[in-house]
Design an enzyme around this catalytic site. Structure first.
Site, PDB file in Angstrom:
ATOM      1  N   ASN A   1       8.538   6.307 -17.995  1.00 15.70           N
ATOM      2  CA  ASN A   1       7.947   5.198 -17.258  1.00 15.70           C
ATOM      3  C   ASN A   1       7.874   4.018 -18.226  1.00 15.70           C
ATOM      4  OD1 ASN A   1       6.412   3.411 -15.820  1.00 15.70           O
ATOM      5  ND2 ASN A   1       4.766   4.857 -15.347  1.00 15.70           N
TER       6      ASN A   1
ATOM      7  N   ARG B   1      11.067   6.137 -13.731  1.00 12.97           N
ATOM      8  CA  ARG B   1      10.302   5.540 -12.641  1.00 12.97           C
ATOM      9  C   ARG B   1      10.776   4.094 -12.502  1.00 12.97           C
ATOM     10  NH1 ARG B   1       4.590   2.791 -12.905  1.00 12.97           N
ATOM     11  NH2 ARG B   1       4.159   2.644 -10.688  1.00 12.97           N
TER      12      ARG B   1
ATOM     13  N   HIS C   1       3.290   3.425  -5.185  1.00 15.23           N
ATOM     14  CA  HIS C   1       2.770   4.786  -5.444  1.00 15.23           C
ATOM     15  C   HIS C   1       3.439   5.837  -4.553  1.00 15.23           C
ATOM     16  CE1 HIS C   1      -1.200   2.501  -6.392  1.00 15.23           C
ATOM     17  NE2 HIS C   1      -0.606   2.774  -7.546  1.00 15.23           N
TER      18      HIS C   1
ATOM     19  N   ARG D   1      -7.727  -5.997  -8.792  1.00 17.99           N
ATOM     20  CA  ARG D   1      -7.013  -6.716  -7.725  1.00 17.99           C
ATOM     21  C   ARG D   1      -7.858  -6.837  -6.458  1.00 17.99           C
ATOM     22  NH1 ARG D   1      -1.908  -2.894  -8.051  1.00 17.99           N
ATOM     23  NH2 ARG D   1      -2.068  -2.639 -10.298  1.00 17.99           N
TER      24      ARG D   1
ATOM     25  N   GLU E   1       3.149  12.332 -10.919  1.00 14.27           N
ATOM     26  CA  GLU E   1       4.362  11.573 -10.635  1.00 14.27           C
ATOM     27  C   GLU E   1       5.517  12.009 -11.534  1.00 14.27           C
ATOM     28  OE1 GLU E   1       2.929   7.267  -9.395  1.00 14.27           O
ATOM     29  OE2 GLU E   1       1.454   8.275 -10.630  1.00 14.27           O
TER      30      GLU E   1
END
Ligand code: ADP
Length: 398
Positions: free
Chosen positions: A8, A89, A178, A239, A382
């Site tokens: 990643n 990823r 995601h 956020r 993941e």
């Protein structure tokens, strides 16, 4: 096949995990941070122990070189030939990538085209791919997209009600994020309750620093909360999630700020941090709230309410609900968050089992046996999805 690496790559970091195949055991994992600095951090975990070094790392290629050579030095691998594949990823796959793919020149060109839609992430992912191709030119590489799982949404779910030409000219629509996590925890959740994911109506709550929700019917995503970018949906650590778009002009005039500056604040200074004024970390907010800080409580309550709003709306869109899945940092660790969210969903007849809910990061059913909707906690993984897809794609081409 022996070993597969999951990667990643961020703009200044590179996270990695090396898995043994077919056991799927993690051989080693770690991260190189502050790439580009003279005092970059290199952390690698071996036999449960973390080893950390501070050293100069000029760029991603050097980071990959450092990592691969260290695998040899530490005798984790005897030669590079033991690495059968590298899975990357990739944040944005646009409408082009509906599933993971073997990386070749044309895939790189497509991911490059999509940089427009993820200007912070896709270029970094490409840098990671380039760095591995340079040092391991003969090793197959696979791209696993965060957006791919959401590509099954219908047009009514992914379109914004804005001039249609914006979609035609610029691909402006909802893409979500995601995806690998939602897909993984939905299928693991189904396994935990001994059902096939294809037979279920599922809502997955990925609640980490970044957070999103997905509605999954018969194994396919039919809606998700994040939008064109990961700023949309529910409020997160820093956020804002969805807001009235007119806020931008209103604040631009009041505070004399540019759109860029406001977007930066909506991305980095909002959510938990913005409302509480304390922290973007849910643990700090829970502590603050217990000590009587009402803004910490408010920051959490706003998020829980908005999560409940989404679940309600997805309940309608799914036409019912069998399984509610909690995952990621907050979903896996905060029993308070899970219990508060479930309390707000009383009308859906969820019966929380307080005792079962007193658990962390372990696949668990947290509702009582008579609960109409089953809620579960599933630790996300993941990297495992990246590795599994890489193995599947490499095996298919042989
Ligand atoms: P990301 O991958 O998006 O950076 P994570 O999935 O690691 O985020 O989640 C980070 C969030 O998880 C933080 O808000 C952190 O406070 C929360 N978290 C981690 N451990 C706990 C815990 N024990 N209790 C409550 N929240 C926790």
């Amino acid at each position: 096949m022996k070993k597969i690496m999951a990667v990643n790559a961020g703009s200044s970091s590179l996270k990695f995990q090396l898995l043994a195949i077919p056991s799927e055991k993690v051989i080693t994992e770690g991260i190189i941070e502050r790439i580009g600095m003279n005092d970059a951090y290199y952390t690698i975990k071996l036999d449960g122990k973390k080893i950390k070094e501070i050293l100069p790392v000029k760029n991603h290629a050097q980071a990959v070189e450092l990592l691969l050579n260290d695998l040899l030095t530490k005798k984790i691998i005897a030669s590079f030939d033991e690495i059968d594949g590298v899975g990357h990823r990739v944040v944005h796959g646009g409408e082009t990538f509906k599933e993971s793919v073997l990386i070749d020149e044309s895939v790189i060109a497509e991911i490059t085209k999509l940089c427009d839609l993820a200007p912070l992430h896709n270029p970094a992912n490409l840098t990671g791919i380039a760095a591995f191709s340079k040092i391991l030119p003969d090793v197959k590489q696979v791209a696993v997209f965060d957006t791919a799982f959401h590509q099954t949404m219908s047009q009514e779910a992914y379109m914004y009600a804005v001039p249609y030409e914006w979609y035609e000219k610029y691909g402006l629509r909802k893409y979500g994020a995601h995806g690998t996590s939602h897909q993984f925890v939905a299928s693991e959740g189904a396994k935990l309750i001994n059902k096939a994911v294809e037979d279920l109506k599922i809502i997955t709550l990925h609640l980490g620093n970044g957070a999103s929700i997905a509605a999954i019917k018969n194994g396919k995503c039919i809606d998700t909360s994040m939008g064109l970018t990961p700023l949309g949906g529910i409020p997160m650590g820093t956020r804002s999630g969805d807001i009235d778009p007119a806020v931008v002009e209103f604040i631009a005039e009041k505070e004399n700020l540019s759109i860029k500056e406001i977007l930066n604040m909506l991305n980095k200074k909002s959510g938990y941090l913005g409302v509480s004024g304390v922290s973007n970390d849910s643990r700090d907010l829970e502590e603050g709230m217990e000590a009587g800080n009402e803004r910490c409580r408010l920051a959490l309550d706003i998020q829980y309410k908005r999560i409940a709003d989404y679940v309600g709306s997805y309940y309608i869109y799914l036409g019912g609900l069998d399984l509610l899945v909690f995952t990621a940092g907050i979903g896996e660790n905060s029993n308070r968050a899970r219990s508060e969210i479930i309390r707000r969903l009383q009308v859906l007849c969820l019966e929380l089992d307080e005792k079962a809910n007193d658990v962390r990061s372990k696949a668990t059913i947290i509702t009582k046996p008579n609960s109409k909707v089953v809620a579960v906690l599933i630790p996300t993984n993941e990297e495992l999805v990246i590795v599994r897809d890489t193995v599947r794609i490499i095996q298919n081409i042989h």
